[in-house]
Write a protein that holds these residues in place. Structure first.
Motif, PDB file in Angstrom:
ATOM      1  N   GLN A 136       1.109  -1.508   0.046  1.00 42.57           N
ATOM      2  CA  GLN A 136      -0.221   0.039   0.578  1.00 42.57           C
ATOM      3  C   GLN A 136       0.737   1.486  -0.230  1.00 42.57           C
ATOM      4  O   GLN A 136       0.313   2.197   0.551  1.00 42.57           O
ATOM      5  CB  GLN A 136      -0.905   0.274   1.122  1.00 42.57           C
ATOM      6  N   LEU A 137       1.933   1.059  -0.690  1.00 42.01           N
ATOM      7  CA  LEU A 137       3.013   2.100  -0.795  1.00 42.01           C
ATOM      8  C   LEU A 137       2.297   3.010  -2.249  1.00 42.01           C
ATOM      9  O   LEU A 137       2.318   2.333  -2.955  1.00 42.01           O
ATOM     10  CB  LEU A 137       4.377   2.119  -1.187  1.00 42.01           C
ATOM     11  N   LYS A 138       2.638   4.636  -1.726  1.00 41.41           N
ATOM     12  CA  LYS A 138       2.816   5.189  -2.860  1.00 41.41           C
ATOM     13  C   LYS A 138       4.151   5.432  -3.565  1.00 41.41           C
ATOM     14  O   LYS A 138       5.316   5.552  -3.134  1.00 41.41           O
ATOM     15  CB  LYS A 138       1.903   6.414  -2.887  1.00 41.41           C
ATOM     16  N   ILE A 139       4.880   5.090  -4.707  1.00 41.62           N
ATOM     17  CA  ILE A 139       5.827   5.116  -5.660  1.00 41.62           C
ATOM     18  C   ILE A 139       5.971   6.319  -6.017  1.00 41.62           C
ATOM     19  O   ILE A 139       4.876   6.509  -7.610  1.00 41.62           O
ATOM     20  CB  ILE A 139       6.150   3.633  -6.074  1.00 41.62           C
ATOM     21  N   TYR A 140       7.323   7.240  -6.479  1.00 43.48           N
ATOM     22  CA  TYR A 140       7.415   8.187  -6.971  1.00 43.48           C
ATOM     23  C   TYR A 140       8.352   8.135  -7.606  1.00 43.48           C
ATOM     24  O   TYR A 140       9.754   7.458  -7.402  1.00 43.48           O
ATOM     25  CB  TYR A 140       7.760   9.820  -6.342  1.00 43.48           C
ATOM     26  N   ARG A 141       8.866   8.763  -8.902  1.00 37.58           N
ATOM     27  CA  ARG A 141      10.151   8.742  -9.891  1.00 37.58           C
ATOM     28  C   ARG A 141      10.935   9.749  -8.445  1.00 37.58           C
ATOM     29  O   ARG A 141      10.617  10.310  -8.058  1.00 37.58           O
ATOM     30  CB  ARG A 141       9.901   8.746 -10.882  1.00 37.58           C
ATOM     31  N   CYS A 142      12.464   9.162  -9.032  1.00 37.22           N
ATOM     32  CA  CYS A 142      13.267  10.209  -8.935  1.00 37.22           C
ATOM     33  C   CYS A 142      13.811  11.046  -9.492  1.00 37.22           C
ATOM     34  O   CYS A 142      13.643  10.480 -11.195  1.00 37.22           O
ATOM     35  CB  CYS A 142      14.592   9.788  -8.135  1.00 37.22           C
ATOM     36  N   ALA A 276      26.065   5.516  -0.272  1.00 32.26           N
ATOM     37  CA  ALA A 276      25.390   6.507  -1.997  1.00 32.26           C
ATOM     38  C   ALA A 276      23.887   6.998  -2.145  1.00 32.26           C
ATOM     39  O   ALA A 276      23.874   8.320  -1.973  1.00 32.26           O
ATOM     40  CB  ALA A 276      25.662   6.263  -2.423  1.00 32.26           C
ATOM     41  N   ILE A 277      23.161   6.410  -1.809  1.00 23.41           N
ATOM     42  CA  ILE A 277      21.454   6.684  -1.918  1.00 23.41           C
ATOM     43  C   ILE A 277      21.552   7.269  -0.683  1.00 23.41           C
ATOM     44  O   ILE A 277      20.537   8.879  -0.648  1.00 23.41           O
ATOM     45  CB  ILE A 277      20.900   5.655  -1.515  1.00 23.41           C
ATOM     46  N   ASP A 278      22.245   7.488   1.074  1.00 18.58           N
ATOM     47  CA  ASP A 278      22.001   9.380   1.381  1.00 18.58           C
ATOM     48  C   ASP A 278      22.428  10.144   1.169  1.00 18.58           C
ATOM     49  O   ASP A 278      21.835  11.221   1.546  1.00 18.58           O
ATOM     50  CB  ASP A 278      22.658   8.307   2.792  1.00 18.58           C
ATOM     51  N   PHE A 279      23.393  10.449   0.387  1.00 23.65           N
ATOM     52  CA  PHE A 279      23.616  11.188  -0.085  1.00 23.65           C
ATOM     53  C   PHE A 279      23.275  12.221  -1.186  1.00 23.65           C
ATOM     54  O   PHE A 279      22.419  12.721  -1.014  1.00 23.65           O
ATOM     55  CB  PHE A 279      25.346  11.287  -0.444  1.00 23.65           C
ATOM     56  N   PHE A 280      22.099  11.256  -2.433  1.00 21.69           N
ATOM     57  CA  PHE A 280      21.425  11.742  -2.943  1.00 21.69           C
ATOM     58  C   PHE A 280      20.059  11.987  -2.227  1.00 21.69           C
ATOM     59  O   PHE A 280      19.530  13.128  -3.678  1.00 21.69           O
ATOM     60  CB  PHE A 280      21.397  10.733  -3.956  1.00 21.69           C
ATOM     61  N   GLY A 281      19.647  11.232  -1.379  1.00 14.99           N
ATOM     62  CA  GLY A 281      18.300  11.696  -0.925  1.00 14.99           C
ATOM     63  C   GLY A 281      18.395  12.912   0.524  1.00 14.99           C
ATOM     64  O   GLY A 281      17.462  13.847  -0.013  1.00 14.99           O
ATOM     65  N   SER A 282      19.273  13.419   1.198  1.00 11.99           N
ATOM     66  CA  SER A 282      19.422  13.922   2.040  1.00 11.99           C
ATOM     67  C   SER A 282      20.607  15.108   1.521  1.00 11.99           C
ATOM     68  O   SER A 282      19.664  16.403   1.662  1.00 11.99           O
ATOM     69  CB  SER A 282      20.766  14.058   3.135  1.00 11.99           C
ATOM     70  N   SER A 283      20.976  15.672   0.434  1.00 15.35           N
ATOM     71  CA  SER A 283      21.336  16.860  -0.465  1.00 15.35           C
ATOM     72  C   SER A 283      20.306  17.224  -1.552  1.00 15.35           C
ATOM     73  O   SER A 283      20.767  17.919  -1.388  1.00 15.35           O
ATOM     74  CB  SER A 283      23.349  16.229  -0.937  1.00 15.35           C
ATOM     75  N   GLY A 284      19.507  16.333  -2.017  1.00 15.40           N
ATOM     76  CA  GLY A 284      18.849  17.085  -2.096  1.00 15.40           C
ATOM     77  C   GLY A 284      19.083  16.316  -4.004  1.00 15.40           C
ATOM     78  O   GLY A 284      18.828  17.614  -5.167  1.00 15.40           O
ATOM     79  N   ALA A 285      20.140  16.066  -4.223  1.00 19.76           N
ATOM     80  CA  ALA A 285      20.442  15.547  -5.720  1.00 19.76           C
ATOM     81  C   ALA A 285      19.216  15.085  -6.320  1.00 19.76           C
ATOM     82  O   ALA A 285      18.661  14.924  -7.422  1.00 19.76           O
ATOM     83  CB  ALA A 285      22.113  14.916  -5.386  1.00 19.76           C
ATOM     84  N   PHE A 286      18.292  14.256  -6.174  1.00 17.52           N
ATOM     85  CA  PHE A 286      17.307  13.832  -6.426  1.00 17.52           C
ATOM     86  C   PHE A 286      16.432  14.591  -5.251  1.00 17.52           C
ATOM     87  O   PHE A 286      15.995  14.345  -4.505  1.00 17.52           O
ATOM     88  CB  PHE A 286      17.401  11.814  -6.055  1.00 17.52           C
ATOM     89  N   VAL A 287      15.100  14.292  -6.652  1.00 17.90           N
ATOM     90  CA  VAL A 287      13.602  15.195  -5.696  1.00 17.90           C
ATOM     91  C   VAL A 287      12.807  13.992  -6.797  1.00 17.90           C
ATOM     92  O   VAL A 287      12.914  13.599  -7.053  1.00 17.90           O
ATOM     93  CB  VAL A 287      13.423  16.314  -6.118  1.00 17.90           C
ATOM     94  N   LYS A 288      11.618  13.864  -5.615  1.00 17.60           N
ATOM     95  CA  LYS A 288      10.631  13.327  -5.538  1.00 17.60           C
ATOM     96  C   LYS A 288       9.821  13.719  -7.609  1.00 17.60           C
ATOM     97  O   LYS A 288       9.892  15.570  -7.510  1.00 17.60           O
ATOM     98  CB  LYS A 288       9.676  13.983  -4.401  1.00 17.60           C
ATOM     99  N   GLY A 289      10.297  12.905  -8.168  1.00 18.56           N
ATOM    100  CA  GLY A 289       9.211  13.091  -9.261  1.00 18.56           C
ATOM    101  C   GLY A 289       7.317  12.720  -9.210  1.00 18.56           C
ATOM    102  O   GLY A 289       7.568  13.144  -8.534  1.00 18.56           O
ATOM    103  N   GLU A 290       7.076  12.624 -10.389  1.00 21.51           N
ATOM    104  CA  GLU A 290       5.751  11.647 -10.675  1.00 21.51           C
ATOM    105  C   GLU A 290       5.883  10.624 -10.390  1.00 21.51           C
ATOM    106  O   GLU A 290       6.583   9.453  -9.722  1.00 21.51           O
ATOM    107  CB  GLU A 290       5.317  11.801 -12.241  1.00 21.51           C
ATOM    108  N   GLU A 291       4.265  10.788  -9.971  1.00 21.02           N
ATOM    109  CA  GLU A 291       4.396   9.419  -9.302  1.00 21.02           C
ATOM    110  C   GLU A 291       3.445   8.210 -10.590  1.00 21.02           C
ATOM    111  O   GLU A 291       3.194   8.177 -11.071  1.00 21.02           O
ATOM    112  CB  GLU A 291       2.718   8.793  -8.542  1.00 21.02           C
ATOM    113  N   LEU A 292       4.350   7.246 -10.175  1.00 23.52           N
ATOM    114  CA  LEU A 292       3.990   5.926 -10.841  1.00 23.52           C
ATOM    115  C   LEU A 292       2.715   5.137 -10.747  1.00 23.52           C
ATOM    116  O   LEU A 292       2.231   4.838  -9.853  1.00 23.52           O
ATOM    117  CB  LEU A 292       5.173   4.777 -10.696  1.00 23.52           C
TER     118      LEU A 292
END
Length: 292
Positions: A136-142, A276-292
């Protein structure tokens, strides 16, 4: 022993996503329904027959620590070759503290009758469907809109771009590799800007030429596409440094793919994937995109 390794090893590839939902609550409910099995070093009991169809797979849950958990999918396919060799696949979905999860996987075994792109894509889509329906998760592209800007402005200097492909359409494309001890500059574009900076007094004598070149630089940076970059994590201990290739248009632009390259790193556990993934998420290098 081998089941435990699957939860702590480093995988070659991963695809990150953002998610929304109460993942801990949903896991508890699935464990009660026995549609999810919990992994324990001493209590784990495997099924003797490995599922060959994704609908028959019983995922296995493992709480790594307070910030990370994993769900493993084990699927076996048999392609009838000369010796009827079985081909096994293992996929791990890892939840992160930044509301990020990754689908982690290794390379397929070689099979001349298998279209690897189809197999990869099919399994990724099946796992995403399971996360949406069962968890029951909503999934979003990076989204990578801020990626290059954030990485280049990294104040900690933990990460640096040292290789990048730049596609400039009809003007061609180029890949530049920087040394580990020098600052990275963009192919062509960065060199022109560096030329202007080093000859500032000369270019200031003719503002029209300077403005023309800088306008050209801005236009190319805005319109060029960057199919992939290689990032280097510089560590005080060289054997702990690692490289990640980020491909921005995986499967026809549907996802971002991370490829973890060994380089000089001797650590084969999942910590560097988590870093690596912690850096991408905490730094804002990846942001939430459209919902799948």
């Amino acid at each position: 022993f081998y089941d435990n390794i699957d939860f702590v090893k480093m995988y070659k590839y991963s695809i990150p996503f953002f998610y929304e939902g109460d993942i801990e609550k949903n896991i508890s409910e699935l464990l009660l329904e026995t549609t999810l099995m919990e992994h324990g070093k001493t209590s784990m009991k495997n099924k003797y027959i490995i599922a060959s169809d994704f609908k028959e797979v019983l995922p296995v849950y493992y709480k790594i620590d307070d910030k990370h958990l994993a769900i493993k999918f084990v699927l076996q396919k048999v392609y009838y070759k000369e010796y009827d060799e079985p081909v096994g696949y293992r996929y791990v979905v890892v939840d992160k503290k930044n509301k990020l999860l990754e689908i982690r996987y290794d390379s397929l075994r070689f099979s001349p009758v298998t279209d690897s792109r189809t197999v990869y894509k099919s399994n990724i889509e099946n796992i995403l469907e399971w996360l949406k329906c069962k968890m029951q998760l909503k999934i979003y592209r990076c989204s990578d809109k801020q990626f290059l800007k954030v990485v280049k402005s990294d104040t900690v200097k933990e990460v640096k771009i040292f290789k990048q492909m730049m596609d400039m359409g009809s003007s061609g494309s180029a890949e530049l590799t920087a040394s580990q001890d020098e600052d990275y500059i963009l192919p062509f574009i960065g060199e022109i800007q560096e030329l202007i900076d080093e000859n500032e007094e000369l270019f200031n004598q003719n503002k029209e030429i300077k403005d023309l070149l800088q306008e050209y630089i801005k236009e190319k940076e805005a319109t060029a596409s960057y199919p992939y970059v290689y990032l280097l994590w510089k560590k005080a201990v060289i054997s702990k440094g690692f490289i990640v290739k980020v491909t921005f248009s995986y499967f026809d632009g549907m996802y971002i793919q991370l490829q973890h390259i060994t380089g000089t790193c001797t650590d084969f556990s999942m910590e560097r994937m988590n870093d690596a993934i912690d850096f991408f998420g905490s730094s804002g290098a990846f942001v939430k995109g459209e919902e799948l």
